[in-house]
Design a protein around this motif. Sequence first.
Motif, PDB file in Angstrom:
ATOM      1  N   ALA A   1       4.898  21.306   9.548  1.00 56.80           N
ATOM      2  CA  ALA A   1       3.440  21.308   9.610  1.00 56.80           C
ATOM      3  C   ALA A   1       2.985  19.871   9.816  1.00 56.80           C
ATOM      4  N   HIS A   2       2.137  19.670  10.806  1.00 61.06           N
ATOM      5  CA  HIS A   2       1.588  18.337  11.096  1.00 61.06           C
ATOM      6  C   HIS A   2       0.098  18.500  11.326  1.00 61.06           C
ATOM      7  N   PRO A   3      -0.717  17.532  10.872  1.00 59.59           N
ATOM      8  CA  PRO A   3      -2.166  17.714  10.970  1.00 59.59           C
ATOM      9  C   PRO A   3      -2.736  17.691  12.385  1.00 59.59           C
ATOM     10  N   THR A   4      -2.107  16.972  13.326  1.00 60.78           N
ATOM     11  CA  THR A   4      -2.744  16.804  14.638  1.00 60.78           C
ATOM     12  C   THR A   4      -1.876  17.129  15.841  1.00 60.78           C
ATOM     13  N   LEU A   5      -0.569  17.068  15.740  1.00 61.52           N
ATOM     14  CA  LEU A   5       0.283  17.305  16.908  1.00 61.52           C
ATOM     15  C   LEU A   5       0.144  18.750  17.389  1.00 61.52           C
ATOM     16  N   PRO A   6       0.227  18.970  18.702  1.00 62.23           N
ATOM     17  CA  PRO A   6       0.097  20.329  19.232  1.00 62.23           C
ATOM     18  C   PRO A   6       1.240  21.230  18.753  1.00 62.23           C
ATOM     19  N   PHE A   7       0.937  22.520  18.609  1.00 61.35           N
ATOM     20  CA  PHE A   7       1.969  23.479  18.252  1.00 61.35           C
ATOM     21  C   PHE A   7       3.041  23.473  19.341  1.00 61.35           C
ATOM     22  N   GLY A   8       4.283  23.577  18.926  1.00 55.43           N
ATOM     23  CA  GLY A   8       5.391  23.567  19.874  1.00 55.43           C
ATOM     24  C   GLY A   8       6.000  22.198  20.078  1.00 55.43           C
ATOM     25  N   THR A   9       5.367  21.147  19.564  1.00 55.42           N
ATOM     26  CA  THR A   9       5.913  19.795  19.678  1.00 55.42           C
ATOM     27  C   THR A   9       7.208  19.709  18.876  1.00 55.42           C
ATOM     28  N   HIS A  10       8.233  19.109  19.465  1.00 56.02           N
ATOM     29  CA  HIS A  10       9.497  18.922  18.771  1.00 56.02           C
ATOM     30  C   HIS A  10       9.553  17.503  18.201  1.00 56.02           C
ATOM     31  N   LEU A  11       9.878  17.417  16.929  1.00 53.63           N
ATOM     32  CA  LEU A  11       9.962  16.125  16.240  1.00 53.63           C
ATOM     33  C   LEU A  11      11.371  15.898  15.732  1.00 53.63           C
ATOM     34  N   ARG A  12      11.825  14.668  15.793  1.00 50.49           N
ATOM     35  CA  ARG A  12      13.033  14.287  15.083  1.00 50.49           C
ATOM     36  C   ARG A  12      12.558  13.638  13.787  1.00 50.49           C
ATOM     37  N   VAL A  13      12.886  14.256  12.672  1.00 49.71           N
ATOM     38  CA  VAL A  13      12.512  13.745  11.363  1.00 49.71           C
ATOM     39  C   VAL A  13      13.760  13.105  10.765  1.00 49.71           C
TER      40      VAL A  13
ATOM     41  N   GLY B   1      -0.941  20.797   8.307  1.00 50.57           N
ATOM     42  CA  GLY B   1      -0.708  20.226   6.991  1.00 50.57           C
ATOM     43  C   GLY B   1       0.001  18.907   7.198  1.00 50.57           C
ATOM     44  N   PRO B   2       0.394  18.216   6.220  1.00 45.47           N
ATOM     45  CA  PRO B   2       0.172  18.475   4.789  1.00 45.47           C
ATOM     46  C   PRO B   2      -1.256  18.119   4.389  1.00 45.47           C
ATOM     47  N   TYR B   3      -1.680  18.685   3.295  1.00 47.34           N
ATOM     48  CA  TYR B   3      -3.025  18.444   2.797  1.00 47.34           C
ATOM     49  C   TYR B   3      -3.011  17.603   1.529  1.00 47.34           C
ATOM     50  N   VAL B   4      -1.997  16.776   1.387  1.00 47.84           N
ATOM     51  CA  VAL B   4      -1.889  15.856   0.256  1.00 47.84           C
ATOM     52  C   VAL B   4      -1.955  14.445   0.817  1.00 47.84           C
ATOM     53  N   ALA B   5      -2.803  13.612   0.256  1.00 45.83           N
ATOM     54  CA  ALA B   5      -2.987  12.248   0.746  1.00 45.83           C
ATOM     55  C   ALA B   5      -1.661  11.490   0.734  1.00 45.83           C
ATOM     56  N   GLY B   6      -1.405  10.738   1.792  1.00 45.85           N
ATOM     57  CA  GLY B   6      -0.212   9.910   1.873  1.00 45.85           C
ATOM     58  C   GLY B   6       0.986  10.593   2.502  1.00 45.85           C
TER      59      GLY B   6
END
Length: 172
Positions: A109-121, A138-143
């Motif tokens: 879950a990411h607040p702004t990236l488009p759905f379907g975006t692949h991330l390397r975490v 999300g996330p909806y927790v500061a920081g």
Amino acid sequence: MGSTAGVLKFVRFSAVVLSGVWLAACAQSSVISNRAALVAPTKQAMFQHRQKIRVANHHRASVVRRTAAIPQGHAGKTTAALQGLASYYTEGTETASGEKFDTHELTAAHPTLPFGTHLRVTNVTTGRSVMVRVNDRGPYVAGRVVDVSYSAAEALGMVGQGVAKVKLDVVR
């Protein structure tokens, strides 16, 4: 007899009004307090409890296979990295993209990236990384910069801590 019926109506009315006031007070207490500070420890404790229950259900071999699934052809095709705290989640039935939530999928879950975006975490502390697909908000927790599914958190080695410092690279 008429005054007894009037007293009964008054008592019922008073009970309804007091119940309404009590419910309103309960609802406002969560709005006034710092909700993020209260929710995070509770969820983390819940996740730690669930971790103890689910450890027997997860096989290490499947996690190794999933962490090795980062396509080598995409190694040089990343954009600027973002760093911050990641957490994981196991709750929910439907994601913001409309998909059914599955803790065994490598999703995030990411607040702004488009759905379907692949991330390397990448877990900065351990160096372990996993590729996830954004399918929720999300996330909806500061920081915090990202929430990952339970399987992704397990691959990153962050299930015990609940949160980890990570680096995000947009792959595609």
